[in-house]
Design a protein around this motif. Structure first.
Motif, mmCIF file in Angstrom:
data_model
loop_
_atom_site.group_PDB
_atom_site.id
_atom_site.type_symbol
_atom_site.label_atom_id
_atom_site.label_comp_id
_atom_site.label_asym_id
_atom_site.label_seq_id
_atom_site.Cartn_x
_atom_site.Cartn_y
_atom_site.Cartn_z
ATOM 1 N N PHE A 17 0.834 -1.201 0.000
ATOM 2 C CA PHE A 17 0.000 0.000 0.000
ATOM 3 C C PHE A 17 0.867 1.249 0.000
ATOM 4 C CE2 PHE A 17 -2.563 3.250 2.229
ATOM 5 C CZ PHE A 17 -3.631 3.317 1.343
ATOM 6 N N PHE A 18 1.962 1.217 0.759
ATOM 7 C CA PHE A 18 2.900 2.331 0.809
ATOM 8 C C PHE A 18 3.457 2.622 -0.584
ATOM 9 C CE2 PHE A 18 6.921 4.445 1.451
ATOM 10 C CZ PHE A 18 6.729 5.245 2.569
ATOM 11 N N ALA A 19 3.821 1.566 -1.300
ATOM 12 C CA ALA A 19 4.400 1.721 -2.641
ATOM 13 C C ALA A 19 3.379 2.289 -3.619
ATOM 14 C CB ALA A 19 4.927 0.383 -3.139
ATOM 15 N N VAL A 20 2.169 1.745 -3.604
ATOM 16 C CA VAL A 20 1.111 2.223 -4.511
ATOM 17 C C VAL A 20 0.754 3.676 -4.197
ATOM 18 C CG1 VAL A 20 -1.306 1.929 -5.181
ATOM 19 C CG2 VAL A 20 0.160 -0.072 -4.921
ATOM 20 N N PHE A 21 0.601 3.987 -2.913
ATOM 21 C CA PHE A 21 0.233 5.333 -2.483
ATOM 22 C C PHE A 21 1.260 6.353 -2.971
ATOM 23 C CE2 PHE A 21 -0.047 8.941 0.352
ATOM 24 C CZ PHE A 21 -1.399 9.048 0.662
ATOM 25 N N HIS A 22 2.554 6.051 -2.774
ATOM 26 C CA HIS A 22 3.591 7.003 -3.138
ATOM 27 C C HIS A 22 3.814 7.085 -4.650
ATOM 28 C CE1 HIS A 22 4.426 6.899 1.170
ATOM 29 N NE2 HIS A 22 5.130 7.997 0.999
ATOM 30 N N ALA A 23 3.583 5.973 -5.354
ATOM 31 C CA ALA A 23 3.714 6.002 -6.814
ATOM 32 C C ALA A 23 2.653 6.911 -7.422
ATOM 33 C CB ALA A 23 3.601 4.590 -7.383
ATOM 34 N N ILE A 24 1.410 6.777 -6.972
ATOM 35 C CA ILE A 24 0.328 7.629 -7.471
ATOM 36 C C ILE A 24 0.559 9.074 -7.053
ATOM 37 C CG2 ILE A 24 -2.150 8.069 -7.396
ATOM 38 C CD1 ILE A 24 -2.573 5.090 -6.950
ATOM 39 N N SER A 25 0.974 9.267 -5.792
ATOM 40 C CA SER A 25 1.222 10.609 -5.284
ATOM 41 C C SER A 25 2.333 11.300 -6.065
ATOM 42 C CB SER A 25 1.587 10.548 -3.796
ATOM 43 O OG SER A 25 1.798 11.834 -3.260
ATOM 44 N N ALA A 26 3.377 10.544 -6.425
ATOM 45 C CA ALA A 26 4.502 11.125 -7.170
ATOM 46 C C ALA A 26 4.094 11.458 -8.596
ATOM 47 C CB ALA A 26 5.690 10.166 -7.159
ATOM 48 N N TYR A 27 3.440 10.516 -9.278
ATOM 49 C CA TYR A 27 3.053 10.774 -10.678
ATOM 50 C C TYR A 27 2.055 11.918 -10.776
ATOM 51 C CZ TYR A 27 1.338 10.171 -15.406
ATOM 52 O OH TYR A 27 0.987 10.420 -16.712
ATOM 53 N N CYS A 28 1.132 11.990 -9.823
ATOM 54 C CA CYS A 28 0.137 13.064 -9.832
ATOM 55 C C CYS A 28 0.679 14.355 -9.239
ATOM 56 C CB CYS A 28 -1.120 12.620 -9.075
ATOM 57 S SG CYS A 28 -2.037 11.316 -9.904
ATOM 58 N N ASN A 29 1.955 14.358 -8.843
ATOM 59 C CA ASN A 29 2.585 15.540 -8.254
ATOM 60 C C ASN A 29 1.819 16.006 -7.014
ATOM 61 O OD1 ASN A 29 4.429 17.430 -10.726
ATOM 62 N ND2 ASN A 29 4.058 15.241 -10.663
ATOM 63 N N ALA A 30 1.314 15.038 -6.233
ATOM 64 C CA ALA A 30 0.471 15.364 -5.085
ATOM 65 C C ALA A 30 1.272 15.685 -3.833
ATOM 66 C CB ALA A 30 -0.506 14.223 -4.804
ATOM 67 N N GLY A 31 2.364 14.957 -3.583
ATOM 68 C CA GLY A 31 3.204 15.249 -2.432
ATOM 69 C C GLY A 31 2.734 14.661 -1.120
ATOM 70 N N PHE A 32 1.643 13.893 -1.117
ATOM 71 C CA PHE A 32 1.183 13.235 0.108
ATOM 72 C C PHE A 32 2.076 12.032 0.402
ATOM 73 C CE2 PHE A 32 -2.617 15.653 -0.679
ATOM 74 C CZ PHE A 32 -3.138 15.874 0.573
ATOM 75 N N SER A 33 2.297 11.782 1.689
ATOM 76 C CA SER A 33 3.146 10.660 2.094
ATOM 77 C C SER A 33 2.546 9.969 3.301
ATOM 78 C CB SER A 33 4.559 11.152 2.426
ATOM 79 O OG SER A 33 5.368 10.094 2.893
ATOM 80 N N LEU A 34 2.827 8.666 3.420
ATOM 81 C CA LEU A 34 2.374 7.887 4.567
ATOM 82 C C LEU A 34 3.413 7.869 5.677
ATOM 83 C CD1 LEU A 34 0.612 4.849 2.848
ATOM 84 C CD2 LEU A 34 -0.402 6.919 3.811
ATOM 85 N N ALA A 35 4.482 8.625 5.529
ATOM 86 C CA ALA A 35 5.468 8.825 6.587
ATOM 87 C C ALA A 35 5.232 10.204 7.190
ATOM 88 C CB ALA A 35 6.886 8.705 6.042
ATOM 89 N N SER A 36 5.230 10.299 8.509
ATOM 90 C CA SER A 36 4.902 11.565 9.173
ATOM 91 C C SER A 36 5.833 12.696 8.758
ATOM 92 C CB SER A 36 4.945 11.378 10.698
ATOM 93 O OG SER A 36 3.948 10.460 11.105
ATOM 94 N N ASP A 37 7.111 12.395 8.543
ATOM 95 C CA ASP A 37 8.082 13.404 8.116
ATOM 96 C C ASP A 37 8.293 13.407 6.612
ATOM 97 O OD1 ASP A 37 8.567 14.263 10.735
ATOM 98 O OD2 ASP A 37 9.998 12.654 11.082
ATOM 99 N N GLY A 38 7.396 12.776 5.859
ATOM 100 C CA GLY A 38 7.567 12.676 4.418
ATOM 101 C C GLY A 38 8.757 11.788 4.087
ATOM 102 N N LEU A 39 9.415 12.069 3.005
ATOM 103 C CA LEU A 39 10.593 11.285 2.631
ATOM 104 C C LEU A 39 11.820 11.680 3.442
ATOM 105 C CD1 LEU A 39 10.229 11.034 -1.257
ATOM 106 C CD2 LEU A 39 9.213 9.650 0.561
ATOM 107 N N TYR A 40 11.638 12.626 4.382
ATOM 108 C CA TYR A 40 12.702 12.959 5.337
ATOM 109 C C TYR A 40 12.711 11.983 6.507
ATOM 110 C CZ TYR A 40 15.570 15.837 8.469
ATOM 111 O OH TYR A 40 16.549 16.287 9.320
ATOM 112 N N ASP A 41 11.774 11.062 6.522
ATOM 113 C CA ASP A 41 11.721 10.018 7.552
ATOM 114 C C ASP A 41 13.071 9.303 7.630
ATOM 115 O OD1 ASP A 41 9.710 8.194 9.214
ATOM 116 O OD2 ASP A 41 11.061 6.875 8.107
ATOM 117 N N THR A 42 13.465 8.924 8.842
ATOM 118 C CA THR A 42 14.794 8.327 9.049
ATOM 119 C C THR A 42 15.029 7.091 8.199
ATOM 120 O OG1 THR A 42 13.877 7.157 10.968
ATOM 121 C CG2 THR A 42 15.065 9.226 11.388
ATOM 122 N N GLY A 43 13.974 6.354 7.885
ATOM 123 C CA GLY A 43 14.139 5.160 7.065
ATOM 124 C C GLY A 43 14.130 5.429 5.576
ATOM 125 N N LEU A 44 13.835 6.696 5.175
ATOM 126 C CA LEU A 44 13.686 7.015 3.746
ATOM 127 C C LEU A 44 14.641 8.090 3.248
ATOM 128 C CD1 LEU A 44 9.770 7.165 3.621
ATOM 129 C CD2 LEU A 44 11.219 5.262 2.922
#
Length: 583
Positions: free
Chosen positions: A283-310
């Motif tokens: 779900f994380f992968a699908v959510f971010h793929a759609i968000s990226a292609y649509c230029n939406a910028g929504f993320s399932l990480a609280s800090d976005g892609l600045y999250d420590t794991g990303l």
């Protein structure tokens, strides 16, 4: 009773059943307590399903001569009967369990199928609207408003959030998703349930491609072609030149987008090896793929892609960048490039029937590509220079610095993802990011901003005037005067809207600095989604200012003005010309 009256009466009954079905599904998905009313579900859901089958069968059997009614009824029947077959198969596969328990365990198969059925029915309604009202600009604007309002009420459902949400915050989130902006006042990862996150994902998917594009796609696919007015609507919205192929282009746009999103989700999924759960990882992968292609910028990480794991997952960041760029270019540019390479390869292997390809890449594509490359490369170079002394780049490897600079340049042009703490940017870096946000993506894409072609024409016009040329000339082509006029109208409207927004937010929230508010307003109007961290702290009035800016930035105020002010039967005339002193 005439055939038309009978058909209308039957349609009213079917639409009434459709609304009843929608109400049932909203309550079932949206209210946790509704799961306790098992006996009511056992009666209501099968009754609705059987009633829909009965009336659609009646329409199909009675109005066989009407091809459109017959086809729509046949498609509806096939979907509904398929759902029953799937339910029977699941019951037979779980014969050891009681019939009631099996029904409730498998009910989501029926309910998701019925949601799909309802969406198909909604596309059929579109053709009726086309026949009643003919104004592409107003319908385009209205479709976004309806999506945002519908998303608002869905996000207000108890099952959508973990601790509830106010109407203003729900409207802000729904508008941000529909306008593919990405500004958030609540944490998407923590404050929304998987159901709420799915609603947000659907909103920015539809908002990115456009509601009319999606509905026209399904109406064309499930019905016998497209009506003349449907084609006219999509021709104006897409800026397509040929009327006879516009619906085929709609089909290609949706298919192209979904394929790219699927490919992006696949690569993002493989970049997340540290996430063990298949469900959350998928779900994380699908959510971010759609968000990226649509230029939406929504993320399932609280800090976005600045999250420590990303933040150091450069593999994922390059995949996201590729999706952002493809979404920001749009289908027309991608298709034009594909045409060129197809004919180029054909010429390599064909010695006799070679095609002259120097004009395959049209002028619009060249302007978009050159402007995009200059902005991305120029932005990355500027950030490498302006942020070299800050902690944004100091602790990274050379490849990491380059990736961070490139990502900051790409995401500033309407995407809204961040791999660094935005508040750590220097003032020159923030100002240059504001410029990139203002320019934005390309026309007929999923991005916002004034668009690359607008900026390019305005810049080229300066040199044309300096050289005392009446027209802008590029190579052996002359730019249409109407395009230049439209470009300067868009620039004027954008600056006026942004200036008004900055003034209003400064009045409502004087505790924030001018640079913070200016960044927020530019981000909202250009549907970017980047923030210096003040979005959730905005007052109620400022949130509504940002909501209007996101909405008008997505639809384009010029489109709204054209729809409201353009006269249908205007008379052509010319007044005497008089010069105005401009120094």
């Amino acid at each position: 009773m005439s055939l038309w009256k009978k058909t209308s009466l039957t349609n009213i009954v079917v639409w009434f059943l459709d609304l009843g079905l929608l109400a049932f599904l909203i309550f079932d998905f949206g209210f946790e307590n509704f799961r306790d009313f098992r006996q009511y579900k056992l009666i209501v859901l099968p009754s609705l399903l059987l009633a829909l089958i009965a009336f659609n069968f009646y329409k199909y059997h009675t109005y066989k001569r009407d091809k459109e009614v017959s086809r729509s009824s046949r498609i509806s029947l096939l979907i509904l009967l398929l759902l029953i077959v799937l339910e029977v198969i699941m019951i037979l596969a779980n014969y050891e369990t009681s019939l009631v328990e099996t029904f409730f365990n498998a009910r989501y198969v029926i309910e998701y199928g019925l949601l799909f059925y309802f969406f198909i029915r909604l596309t059929f309604l579109l053709r009726i609207i086309y026949s009643l009202y003919f104004n592409p600009a107003i319908l385009f604007v209205g479709s976004f408003a309806i999506i945002a309002l519908a998303g608002t009420f869905l996000l207000l459902l108890p099952s959508a959030t973990t601790h509830g949400i106010t109407f203003t915050d729900a409207l802000f989130t729904a508008t941000s998703a529909t306008a593919v902006t990405g500004l958030i006042v609540v944490d998407t990862a923590k404050d929304f349930t998987p159901f709420g996150q799915t609603i947000i994902m659907i909103l920015f998917q539809i908002g990115g491609l456009g509601m009319l594009t999606f509905t026209s796609f399904f109406a064309y696919f499930f019905k016998s072609g497209a009506s003349f007015k449907e084609s006219l609507y999509m021709k104006d919205i897409l800026g397509h030149e040929k009327l006879n192929s516009v619906m085929r282009t709609v089909m290609q746009i949706v298919a192209f987008s979904l394929i790219l999103e699927a490919i992006g989700a696949f690569f993002i999924y493989h970049s997340l090896a540290h996430i063990d759960s298949f469900k959350s990882r998928g779900f994380f992968a699908v959510f971010h793929a759609i968000s990226a292609y649509c230029n939406a910028g929504f993320s399932l990480a609280s800090d976005g892609l600045y999250d420590t794991g990303l933040r150091f997952n450069y593999y994922m960041q390059w995949v996201v960048m590729a999706l952002i760029v493809f979404g920001g270019l749009g289908y027309h540019i991608a298709y034009n490039i594909i045409q060129y390479f197809r004919k180029f390869i054909s010429n390599l292997f064909s010695k006799n029937d070679q095609v002259f390809i120097s004009r395959v890449i049209n002028l619009n594509t060249k302007i978009v590509l050159y402007t995009t490359i200059i902005l991305i490369v120029g932005g990355a170079a500027f950030f490498l220079f302006s942020e070299q002394q800050t902690n944004l780049l100091s602790h990274k490897t050379i490849f990491g610095k380059f990736t961070t600079a490139m990502f900051s340049s790409v995401t500033s042009r309407t995407a809204g993802f961040n791999t660094v703490d935005m508040s750590n940017f220097t003032i020159p870096g923030i100002l240059f990011m504001i410029f990139l946000m203002w320019v934005g993506a390309s026309p007929a894409s999923t991005g916002g901003g004034i668009k690359t072609t607008t900026f390019a024409l305005a810049t080229l016009n300066i040199f044309a005037i300096a050289r005392d040329k009446k027209y802008i000339e590029i190579g052996t082509r002359r730019i249409a005067t109407e395009a230049v006029h439209r470009a300067f109208a868009i620039i004027s409207i954008s600056l006026a809207s942004i200036g008004t927004g900055i003034l209003l937010v400064l009045i409502f929230d004087p505790e924030f600095s001018l640079i913070q508010i200016a960044f927020e307003v530019f981000s909202a109007f250009s549907t970017v989604g980047l923030s210096l961290g003040i979005t959730s702290q905005l007052s109620e009035y400022s949130k509504y200012v940002i909501i209007f800016l996101m909405f008008f930035g997505r639809i384009g105020l010029l489109n709204l003005m054209i729809g409201l002010l353009k006269s249908v039967g205007k008379t052509e005339y010319t007044y005497p010309e008089e010069n105005i002193l401009i120094n």
